[in-house]
Each structure stands twice: as C-alpha cells, then as structure tokens.
Design an enzyme around this catalytic site. Structure first.
Site, short mmCIF file in Angstrom:
data_model
loop_
_atom_site.label_atom_id
_atom_site.label_comp_id
_atom_site.label_asym_id
_atom_site.label_seq_id
_atom_site.Cartn_x
_atom_site.Cartn_y
_atom_site.Cartn_z
N SER A 23 2.88 33.89 0.91
CA SER A 23 3.83 32.66 1.94
C SER A 23 4.01 33.36 3.24
O SER A 23 2.83 33.96 4.43
CB SER A 23 5.12 32.38 1.63
OG SER A 23 4.94 30.99 2.20
N HIS A 50 0.34 29.40 2.13
CA HIS A 50 1.60 28.50 2.39
C HIS A 50 1.60 28.63 3.71
O HIS A 50 1.97 29.40 4.60
CB HIS A 50 2.90 28.69 2.39
CG HIS A 50 2.74 28.21 1.11
ND1 HIS A 50 4.19 28.99 0.60
CD2 HIS A 50 2.60 28.46 -0.12
CE1 HIS A 50 4.70 29.07 -1.07
NE2 HIS A 50 3.84 28.19 -1.26
N ASP A 143 7.56 30.23 -5.16
CA ASP A 143 6.43 29.75 -5.71
C ASP A 143 5.07 31.21 -5.85
O ASP A 143 5.11 31.68 -4.95
CB ASP A 143 5.73 28.46 -4.40
CG ASP A 143 4.33 28.63 -4.91
OD1 ASP A 143 4.40 27.69 -6.27
OD2 ASP A 143 2.80 28.22 -3.93
#
Length: 201
Positions: A23, A50, A143
């Site tokens: 991310s 992401h 995540d």
C-alpha cells in the site's frame, strides 16, 4: 562475491507463483526489488497495490519501462504465465481460480480497499498451497495480514518487509502480529530472495 546459501525455508521446496501486496510506499518498494528480475523469470508474479482509481494503466506502463519481464494489468480470465507481472486493476478485487486463471469482481471493499490484498492472497493460497510465495511490503492498513496468514496456513512461503525499513510499518507489523512469517527481510534481501527462487527451477 559468493552467493549466500539459500535460507532454510527454501530448501527442498518447489514454487509455482509469487503474490505481492503493498500500500503506502509500495511503488517505490516494488521498484527496488522487481527490476533485477530477468525477462524469462520462471514464475508469474501477481501484485496488488492500493492506488487511486484510474492510475493502474500508468503503473503497468511505468513498470514495463523498468522491467525486463512482461507487465500487464490483470484482466478477467487471464491465465497466469511465467515471466509476467500482473497488477490488480483499480476498483476490482482480483482472485486466482483453479488452473491459475484470474477473476475480477466488484464486491464490497475489504479494509476499505478494492482491490484487497487479502482476497488475492487467500485465493492464490487455495490454488497453489505450498508452492506459493507471498510477500507483504509497506502499507498503512491491515489489508494483507490475513491473506499472508492464509498462505502460511496452506504451507506457502511467507515474507514480510522489515517494519523498521518500511515507509509505513502498519501493514508489516500487523502481518507479523497475526502469524509469524517465514522470513522478515529488507528490500535488498527480498530482491535477492526472488533471484534465488529463479535458481531453484
């Protein structure tokens, strides 16, 4: 310079695919580890980053300029092929189905993310089991922790970027807290690990 010996988690094992999640700070981290890989890398690499919707095409283009491997934005029903880096498209969850076929969906976000690293990693673990390598890099939410744990539970090799080095340590720390990975490595060591995997073919 002598090549270091393979870490013990690699010895006596065969692999078929690599999945990477990241991310915040992930683009720079990936650019540290992936350009070293050869064009004929023996495994497919599935990557979930992401990013804002609409930026995915740019990512594939940017990485293709820097990598010898083929780089694609994943499409529904794509078959995973060696020597290819696949990026999950923005706005879609990416799953791996039987036979190494990719599937896209627009189900609800997971940890506020779509694509969600957890979904890709858990589905790949179901397909590849102990022949899967899972790598989780820098990031600012949870995540990927459960997905990497699923890879570990299926017998796959799990790798987490050293939180001390990560641009944002939340994601690596959460993965380590949830299930101790096989290896905690800095980016240079992760790059070396991916090259060592090539020599196992």
């Amino acid at each position: 310079m002598e090549t270091p010996q393979l870490p013990s988690p690699l010895q006596g094992r065969e692999f078929a695919a690599v999945v990477i999640g990241a991310s915040a700070g992930g683009v720079n981290a990936l650019l540290e580890i992936l350009p070293a890989l050869p064009k004929a890398y023996p495994y497919p690499i599935v990557t979930v980053l992401h990013v804002m919707k609409g930026r995915q095409n740019q990512l594939a283009e940017v990485f293709q300029q820097r990598l010898a491997m083929r780089v694609l934005e994943a499409a529904d029903k794509d078959e995973l092929r060696p020597g290819t880096l696949y990026f999950a498209p923005a706005g879609y969850h990416l799953s791996v189905e039987d036979g190494g076929v990719l599937s896209l969906s627009q189900e609800e976000p997971v940890h506020f993310a779509r694509p969600a690293i957890d979904i890709t990693m858990a589905s790949a673990a179901d397909v590849y089991g102990p022949s899967l390598v899972g790598i989780l890099l820098t990031g600012a939410n949870q995540d990927g922790a459960a997905g990497l744990a699923a890879i570990g539970a299926a017998g796959g090799l799990t790798v987490v970027q050293d939180p001390v080095e990560a641009q944002v340590a939340v994601m690596p720390n959460e993965a380590i807290r949830l299930r101790q990975p096989d290896l905690v490595l800095n980016l240079q060591e992760i790059r070396s690990l991916l090259l060592k995997l090539e020599k196992k073919q």
